[in-house]
Design a protein around this motif. Structure first.
Motif, short mmCIF file in Angstrom:
data_model
loop_
_atom_site.label_atom_id
_atom_site.label_comp_id
_atom_site.label_asym_id
_atom_site.label_seq_id
_atom_site.Cartn_x
_atom_site.Cartn_y
_atom_site.Cartn_z
N GLU A 48 45.99 27.26 57.78
CA GLU A 48 45.45 25.97 58.04
C GLU A 48 45.48 25.37 59.29
O GLU A 48 46.26 25.45 60.05
CB GLU A 48 46.12 24.66 57.13
CG GLU A 48 45.53 23.47 57.25
CD GLU A 48 46.60 22.23 56.41
OE1 GLU A 48 46.19 21.31 56.12
OE2 GLU A 48 47.71 22.44 56.60
N ILE A 49 44.17 24.79 60.27
CA ILE A 49 44.39 24.15 61.25
C ILE A 49 43.67 23.09 61.20
O ILE A 49 42.63 22.77 60.34
CB ILE A 49 43.69 25.23 62.45
CG1 ILE A 49 43.74 24.76 63.78
CG2 ILE A 49 42.19 25.45 62.12
CD1 ILE A 49 43.54 25.92 64.94
N VAL A 50 44.31 22.07 61.99
CA VAL A 50 43.72 20.73 62.12
C VAL A 50 43.18 20.67 63.38
O VAL A 50 43.86 20.84 64.59
CB VAL A 50 44.73 19.73 62.00
CG1 VAL A 50 43.92 18.13 62.06
CG2 VAL A 50 45.13 19.70 60.48
N ALA A 72 40.48 20.66 52.55
CA ALA A 72 39.90 20.71 53.98
C ALA A 72 38.26 20.31 54.04
O ALA A 72 37.67 20.27 53.12
CB ALA A 72 40.09 22.03 54.23
N ASP A 73 37.95 20.25 55.44
CA ASP A 73 36.50 20.05 55.82
C ASP A 73 35.81 21.13 55.61
O ASP A 73 34.35 21.09 55.43
CB ASP A 73 36.47 19.21 56.94
CG ASP A 73 37.27 18.11 57.27
OD1 ASP A 73 36.92 16.95 56.73
OD2 ASP A 73 38.27 18.04 57.78
N LYS A 111 39.73 19.49 59.37
CA LYS A 111 40.73 20.62 58.87
C LYS A 111 40.05 21.60 58.54
O LYS A 111 39.18 21.62 57.60
CB LYS A 111 41.49 19.85 57.76
CG LYS A 111 42.62 20.76 57.11
CD LYS A 111 43.10 20.34 55.71
CE LYS A 111 43.79 18.83 56.00
NZ LYS A 111 44.64 18.38 54.72
N VAL A 112 40.22 23.03 58.76
CA VAL A 112 40.01 24.20 58.35
C VAL A 112 40.79 24.99 57.77
O VAL A 112 41.91 25.28 58.30
CB VAL A 112 39.20 24.81 59.80
CG1 VAL A 112 38.32 26.26 59.44
CG2 VAL A 112 38.32 23.82 60.40
N VAL A 113 40.35 25.83 56.82
CA VAL A 113 41.45 26.58 56.14
C VAL A 113 40.77 27.66 56.00
O VAL A 113 39.48 28.08 55.62
CB VAL A 113 41.79 26.13 54.83
CG1 VAL A 113 42.54 27.39 53.85
CG2 VAL A 113 42.66 24.76 54.92
N SER A 114 41.41 29.14 56.46
CA SER A 114 40.88 30.22 56.17
C SER A 114 42.03 31.19 55.15
O SER A 114 43.30 30.73 55.24
CB SER A 114 40.93 31.31 57.43
OG SER A 114 40.58 32.49 57.15
N TRP A 115 41.37 31.80 54.20
CA TRP A 115 42.13 32.43 53.28
C TRP A 115 41.57 33.86 52.69
O TRP A 115 40.26 33.67 52.13
CB TRP A 115 42.31 31.55 51.87
CG TRP A 115 43.64 31.93 50.96
CD1 TRP A 115 44.52 32.83 51.11
CD2 TRP A 115 43.37 31.78 49.42
NE1 TRP A 115 45.22 33.08 49.99
CE2 TRP A 115 44.52 32.26 48.99
CE3 TRP A 115 42.65 31.00 48.89
CZ2 TRP A 115 44.55 32.41 47.72
CZ3 TRP A 115 42.88 31.20 47.43
CH2 TRP A 115 43.77 31.89 46.80
N ASN A 116 42.18 34.90 52.56
CA ASN A 116 41.76 36.11 52.15
C ASN A 116 42.26 35.88 50.49
O ASN A 116 43.34 35.92 50.25
CB ASN A 116 42.18 37.14 52.45
CG ASN A 116 41.67 38.61 51.76
OD1 ASN A 116 41.62 38.60 50.76
ND2 ASN A 116 41.30 39.51 52.65
#
Length: 223
Positions: A218-220, A25-26, A2-7
């Motif tokens: 969020e992407i898995v 998330a990982d 699990k990857v999360v990107s956030w500004n």
């Protein structure tokens, strides 16, 4: 994975706990975060053990955070475009993005200059500050050209692949200008091999708008 990107719109030291509790998330790709290695907030500095951070201002940079996964910076030439952070994780080559200044025009240029390194094990993710709706503002180096280039190396927007929505017609905004609900835009993305995508989702303004003008992406991934 699990990857999360956030500004995070700054002050990530006050927001990382909410993000981590919500997603656990990982891997996190965070734009506009302060350097944890120089921050006086002990909890933020010690939150995870695996960190890569870069930025000209210690209070506003691009950070990669992982609790358990090894992240290793990659040496991609940036030709003085400093808003990209290439790194390796689980044998995939990520490019964390925080687009500013020339926006998509630099993104196209950076991608093309590093074209020899791009393949189906490349994952491009972050705040791109771009949309096909703004193509005319950027001449030839626009978002549609970026889409075509990425597609030629087998990389596609995960959001559009999962939702089947067209570029520029997204139903889930990732950004609200001035934090106004009536000014929504979709400008945060993950480009990757569609075969590895399990799911992707966008945070909702009822939870996140008080913390940032951007929603977490969020992407898995099956990697």
């Amino acid at each position: 994975m699990k990857v999360v990107s956030w500004n995070c719109n700054g002050r990530f030291r006050d927001k990382f706990a909410l993000l981590d509790t919500t997603y656990h998330a990982d891997l996190y790709i965070i734009q506009e975060c302060e350097n944890p290695l120089t921050c006086s907030n002990d909890k933020y500095r010690d939150w995870v053990k695996n960190i890569i951070w870069q930025g000209e201002n210690k209070n506003r940079g691009l950070g990669i955070f992982s609790r358990d996964l090894t992240v290793t910076r990659l040496d991609y030439p940036n030709y003085y475009m400093d808003n990209y952070l290439p790194f390796q994780c689980r044998n995939y080559n990520f490019i964390g993005v925080w687009a500013k200044q020339n926006y998509i025009e630099d993104e196209v240029l950076y991608a093309m200059l590093n074209a020899s390194k791009f393949n189906k094990k490349t994952i491009w993710m972050g705040d791109m500050n771009s949309s096909v709706n703004w193509n005319k503002e950027h001449g030839k180096r626009n978002h549609s050209l970026f889409n075509n280039f990425m597609g030629n190396v087998g990389l596609y927007s995960a959001y559009h692949g999962v939702t089947s929505e067209k570029q520029g017609q997204e139903s889930q905004p990732t950004f609200f200008l001035y934090r106004h609900l009536d000014k929504p835009f979709h400008i945060d993305y993950c480009y990757c091999n569609p075969a590895i995508v399990v799911n992707i989702s966008v945070g909702t303004p009822d939870i996140w708008l008080k913390n940032s003008d951007h929603m977490p992406l969020e992407i898995v991934l099956n990697v």
